[in-house]
Design a protein around this motif. Structure first.
Motif, PDB file in Angstrom:
ATOM      1  N   VAL A  18       0.854  -1.186   0.000  1.00 33.06           N
ATOM      2  CA  VAL A  18       0.000   0.000   0.000  1.00 33.06           C
ATOM      3  C   VAL A  18       0.892   1.238   0.000  1.00 33.06           C
ATOM      4  O   VAL A  18       1.860   1.328   0.751  1.00 33.06           O
ATOM      5  CB  VAL A  18      -0.946   0.010   1.217  1.00 33.06           C
ATOM      6  CG1 VAL A  18      -1.764   1.288   1.258  1.00 33.06           C
ATOM      7  CG2 VAL A  18      -1.869  -1.207   1.181  1.00 33.06           C
ATOM      8  N   TYR A  19       0.563   2.177  -0.841  1.00 34.11           N
ATOM      9  CA  TYR A  19       1.325   3.420  -0.981  1.00 34.11           C
ATOM     10  C   TYR A  19       1.332   4.220   0.323  1.00 34.11           C
ATOM     11  O   TYR A  19       0.315   4.345   1.004  1.00 34.11           O
ATOM     12  CB  TYR A  19       0.702   4.241  -2.098  1.00 34.11           C
ATOM     13  CG  TYR A  19       1.155   5.676  -2.182  1.00 34.11           C
ATOM     14  CD1 TYR A  19       2.480   6.007  -2.447  1.00 34.11           C
ATOM     15  CD2 TYR A  19       0.239   6.720  -2.038  1.00 34.11           C
ATOM     16  CE1 TYR A  19       2.878   7.326  -2.544  1.00 34.11           C
ATOM     17  CE2 TYR A  19       0.640   8.049  -2.147  1.00 34.11           C
ATOM     18  CZ  TYR A  19       1.953   8.340  -2.396  1.00 34.11           C
ATOM     19  OH  TYR A  19       2.356   9.648  -2.495  1.00 34.11           O
ATOM     20  N   ALA A  20       2.505   4.773   0.657  1.00 37.61           N
ATOM     21  CA  ALA A  20       2.650   5.645   1.829  1.00 37.61           C
ATOM     22  C   ALA A  20       3.067   7.035   1.347  1.00 37.61           C
ATOM     23  O   ALA A  20       4.166   7.202   0.810  1.00 37.61           O
ATOM     24  CB  ALA A  20       3.680   5.079   2.799  1.00 37.61           C
ATOM     25  N   TYR A  21       2.194   8.005   1.528  1.00 34.01           N
ATOM     26  CA  TYR A  21       2.488   9.365   1.074  1.00 34.01           C
ATOM     27  C   TYR A  21       3.450  10.069   2.021  1.00 34.01           C
ATOM     28  O   TYR A  21       3.346   9.972   3.238  1.00 34.01           O
ATOM     29  CB  TYR A  21       1.202  10.185   0.973  1.00 34.01           C
ATOM     30  CG  TYR A  21       1.453  11.652   0.717  1.00 34.01           C
ATOM     31  CD1 TYR A  21       1.915  12.087  -0.523  1.00 34.01           C
ATOM     32  CD2 TYR A  21       1.262  12.601   1.728  1.00 34.01           C
ATOM     33  CE1 TYR A  21       2.163  13.434  -0.755  1.00 34.01           C
ATOM     34  CE2 TYR A  21       1.509  13.946   1.498  1.00 34.01           C
ATOM     35  CZ  TYR A  21       1.960  14.362   0.257  1.00 34.01           C
ATOM     36  OH  TYR A  21       2.217  15.686   0.030  1.00 34.01           O
ATOM     37  N   ASP A 155       7.284   3.996  -3.455  1.00 30.26           N
ATOM     38  CA  ASP A 155       6.668   5.204  -2.884  1.00 30.26           C
ATOM     39  C   ASP A 155       7.465   6.459  -3.198  1.00 30.26           C
ATOM     40  O   ASP A 155       6.888   7.527  -3.448  1.00 30.26           O
ATOM     41  CB  ASP A 155       6.529   5.057  -1.364  1.00 30.26           C
ATOM     42  CG  ASP A 155       5.576   3.945  -0.967  1.00 30.26           C
ATOM     43  OD1 ASP A 155       4.858   3.432  -1.850  1.00 30.26           O
ATOM     44  OD2 ASP A 155       5.550   3.585   0.220  1.00 30.26           O
ATOM     45  N   ARG A 156       8.784   6.364  -3.175  1.00 32.19           N
ATOM     46  CA  ARG A 156       9.617   7.554  -3.400  1.00 32.19           C
ATOM     47  C   ARG A 156       9.381   8.108  -4.802  1.00 32.19           C
ATOM     48  O   ARG A 156       9.242   9.321  -4.981  1.00 32.19           O
ATOM     49  CB  ARG A 156      11.090   7.209  -3.207  1.00 32.19           C
ATOM     50  CG  ARG A 156      12.044   8.402  -3.394  1.00 32.19           C
ATOM     51  CD  ARG A 156      13.451   8.025  -2.969  1.00 32.19           C
ATOM     52  NE  ARG A 156      14.373   9.141  -3.101  1.00 32.19           N
ATOM     53  CZ  ARG A 156      15.181   9.332  -4.138  1.00 32.19           C
ATOM     54  NH1 ARG A 156      15.182   8.464  -5.146  1.00 32.19           N
ATOM     55  NH2 ARG A 156      16.006  10.368  -4.184  1.00 32.19           N
ATOM     56  N   LEU A 157       9.331   7.251  -5.787  1.00 27.75           N
ATOM     57  CA  LEU A 157       9.078   7.685  -7.153  1.00 27.75           C
ATOM     58  C   LEU A 157       7.733   8.403  -7.246  1.00 27.75           C
ATOM     59  O   LEU A 157       7.625   9.482  -7.840  1.00 27.75           O
ATOM     60  CB  LEU A 157       9.093   6.475  -8.090  1.00 27.75           C
ATOM     61  CG  LEU A 157       8.859   6.762  -9.577  1.00 27.75           C
ATOM     62  CD1 LEU A 157      10.118   7.311 -10.226  1.00 27.75           C
ATOM     63  CD2 LEU A 157       8.402   5.502 -10.302  1.00 27.75           C
ATOM     64  N   VAL A 158       6.720   7.812  -6.634  1.00 23.54           N
ATOM     65  CA  VAL A 158       5.381   8.407  -6.678  1.00 23.54           C
ATOM     66  C   VAL A 158       5.362   9.735  -5.944  1.00 23.54           C
ATOM     67  O   VAL A 158       4.785  10.723  -6.423  1.00 23.54           O
ATOM     68  CB  VAL A 158       4.335   7.446  -6.090  1.00 23.54           C
ATOM     69  CG1 VAL A 158       2.953   8.104  -6.055  1.00 23.54           C
ATOM     70  CG2 VAL A 158       4.280   6.154  -6.900  1.00 23.54           C
ATOM     71  N   ASN A 159       6.007   9.806  -4.781  1.00 17.21           N
ATOM     72  CA  ASN A 159       5.999  11.043  -4.002  1.00 17.21           C
ATOM     73  C   ASN A 159       6.662  12.198  -4.754  1.00 17.21           C
ATOM     74  O   ASN A 159       6.195  13.346  -4.673  1.00 17.21           O
ATOM     75  CB  ASN A 159       6.684  10.814  -2.654  1.00 17.21           C
ATOM     76  CG  ASN A 159       5.810  10.047  -1.687  1.00 17.21           C
ATOM     77  OD1 ASN A 159       4.585  10.176  -1.705  1.00 17.21           O
ATOM     78  ND2 ASN A 159       6.415   9.230  -0.841  1.00 17.21           N
ATOM     79  N   VAL A 258       9.561  11.432 -14.633  1.00 19.05           N
ATOM     80  CA  VAL A 258      10.231  11.116 -13.370  1.00 19.05           C
ATOM     81  C   VAL A 258      10.645   9.648 -13.414  1.00 19.05           C
ATOM     82  O   VAL A 258       9.805   8.769 -13.657  1.00 19.05           O
ATOM     83  CB  VAL A 258       9.294  11.350 -12.167  1.00 19.05           C
ATOM     84  CG1 VAL A 258      10.045  11.121 -10.858  1.00 19.05           C
ATOM     85  CG2 VAL A 258       8.712  12.757 -12.208  1.00 19.05           C
ATOM     86  N   LEU A 259      11.939   9.372 -13.171  1.00 19.39           N
ATOM     87  CA  LEU A 259      12.415   7.997 -13.249  1.00 19.39           C
ATOM     88  C   LEU A 259      13.577   7.769 -12.300  1.00 19.39           C
ATOM     89  O   LEU A 259      14.290   8.702 -11.915  1.00 19.39           O
ATOM     90  CB  LEU A 259      12.830   7.641 -14.674  1.00 19.39           C
ATOM     91  CG  LEU A 259      14.031   8.346 -15.312  1.00 19.39           C
ATOM     92  CD1 LEU A 259      14.508   7.548 -16.531  1.00 19.39           C
ATOM     93  CD2 LEU A 259      13.702   9.759 -15.769  1.00 19.39           C
ATOM     94  N   ASN A 260      13.746   6.525 -11.895  1.00 19.95           N
ATOM     95  CA  ASN A 260      14.868   6.137 -11.044  1.00 19.95           C
ATOM     96  C   ASN A 260      16.117   5.958 -11.893  1.00 19.95           C
ATOM     97  O   ASN A 260      16.056   5.416 -13.006  1.00 19.95           O
ATOM     98  CB  ASN A 260      14.564   4.819 -10.324  1.00 19.95           C
ATOM     99  CG  ASN A 260      13.467   4.958  -9.289  1.00 19.95           C
ATOM    100  OD1 ASN A 260      13.492   5.862  -8.467  1.00 19.95           O
ATOM    101  ND2 ASN A 260      12.483   4.069  -9.315  1.00 19.95           N
ATOM    102  N   THR A 261      17.258   6.390 -11.359  1.00 23.58           N
ATOM    103  CA  THR A 261      18.504   6.238 -12.112  1.00 23.58           C
ATOM    104  C   THR A 261      19.592   5.504 -11.334  1.00 23.58           C
ATOM    105  O   THR A 261      20.535   5.013 -11.933  1.00 23.58           O
ATOM    106  CB  THR A 261      19.074   7.608 -12.527  1.00 23.58           C
ATOM    107  OG1 THR A 261      19.246   8.424 -11.365  1.00 23.58           O
ATOM    108  CG2 THR A 261      18.139   8.308 -13.478  1.00 23.58           C
TER     109      THR A 261
END
Length: 288
Positions: A18-21, A155-159, A258-261
């Motif tokens: 579950v997503y954590a904001y 979650d970090r990507l979404v935030n 937005v993307l992870n690198t």
């Protein structure tokens, strides 16, 4: 044993991340450019307009610091300045300190190193002289897309996607399962006589797409509960990463990707990120 396996499978399927904001704080922004002072100021002004979302409705405005052509003479000096300034975000453009921007084949040494060593995210804009950016690029962030091949639990990507999306704008949470890899897996399964290939293909694909879809649903619910006024849309599909993302960016006129690198297991850029970063030159990238 078969009933026990069925119970265990059902239990695991019900265990959904579950997503954590968490609000992303951007208090200090470092602008890095290979330009003289007045041109750095002009570039920063464009960024401030583009990233107006970072000046929140409570009156908080990030502190912007400019680093122009005379501020450093090497990658090592730039990294020292980034460390001493301690920004929450670095803004620059591809092919810094090189004329390689005339050829669409790389990010350039400075940006490559920054994205892997700097402790904060790097926003990489189209090169100001290249003339390749889309008409809607660098105007605002009312359409943001977060991309990954493993969205569930990120979650970090979404935030970060949430933080950079203008109120009233749209955040696309996209997850593309690699079609070639999936077909190789099914080809292997087809060689095992005890497994029905058609059933396995259908069931595996359904589960692969269900997990990120459920996670997008949890993102939507949590953001609504937080009264964050953005439209969160999920795009979950099977396909070719680069081809599908380029199509989606064009189709939705995305302003920021937005993307992870960073990859925990290697020094080089995350496997999905590099070809995307090199190919997707027409819009800014937020590289985490």
């Amino acid at each position: 044993m078969a009933k026990l396996d069925q119970f265990e499978s059902a239990f695991r399927a019900a265990d959904k991340p579950v997503y954590a904001y968490k609000h992303v704080e951007i208090a200090k922004i470092l602008v890095v450019a290979d330009l003289p002072g007045p041109q750095v100021v002009a570039f920063r002004s464009r960024l401030q307009s583009f990233l107006s979302v970072l000046s929140d409705d409570t009156g908080g405005v990030p502190h912007w610091v400019d680093l122009g052509v005379d501020a450093f003479g090497s990658i090592e000096e730039l990294l020292e300045l980034v460390e001493s300034e301690g920004p929450d975000l670095v803004c620059t453009y591809r092919n810094l300190f090189t004329r390689a921007w005339v050829q669409p084949h790389s990010l350039g040494d400075y940006v490559d190193v920054l994205t892997q060593i700097a402790p904060c995210p790097i926003l990489v804009a189209p090169h100001p002289k290249a003339g390749r950016q889309f008409d809607h690029a660098m105007k605002n962030t009312d359409k943001v897309m977060a991309i990954t091949d493993h969205l569930t639990g990120d979650d970090r990507l979404v935030n970060y996607g949430v933080r950079f999306t203008l109120p009233g704008g749209t955040l696309f949470l996209s997850h593309v399962e690699d079609e070639a890899q999936f077909e190789r897996t099914i080809a292997t399964i087809s060689k095992i006589p005890s497994i029905d290939t058609d059933d396995a293909k259908s069931a595996i694909l359904e589960q692969l797409l269900k997990e990120p879809s459920d996670y997008v649903g949890s993102c939507r619910d949590i953001l609504a509960a937080q009264e964050i006024s953005i439209d969160t849309r999920g795009i979950v599909m099977l396909g070719h990463h680069l081809r599908e993302y380029k199509r989606l960016i064009m189709e939705h006129e995305v302003d920021l990707l937005v993307l992870n690198t960073k990859d925990e297991d290697q020094l080089a850029m995350h496997g999905l990120a590099y070809p995307l970063a090199v190919e997707l030159r027409e819009i800014p990238l937020l590289m985490l």
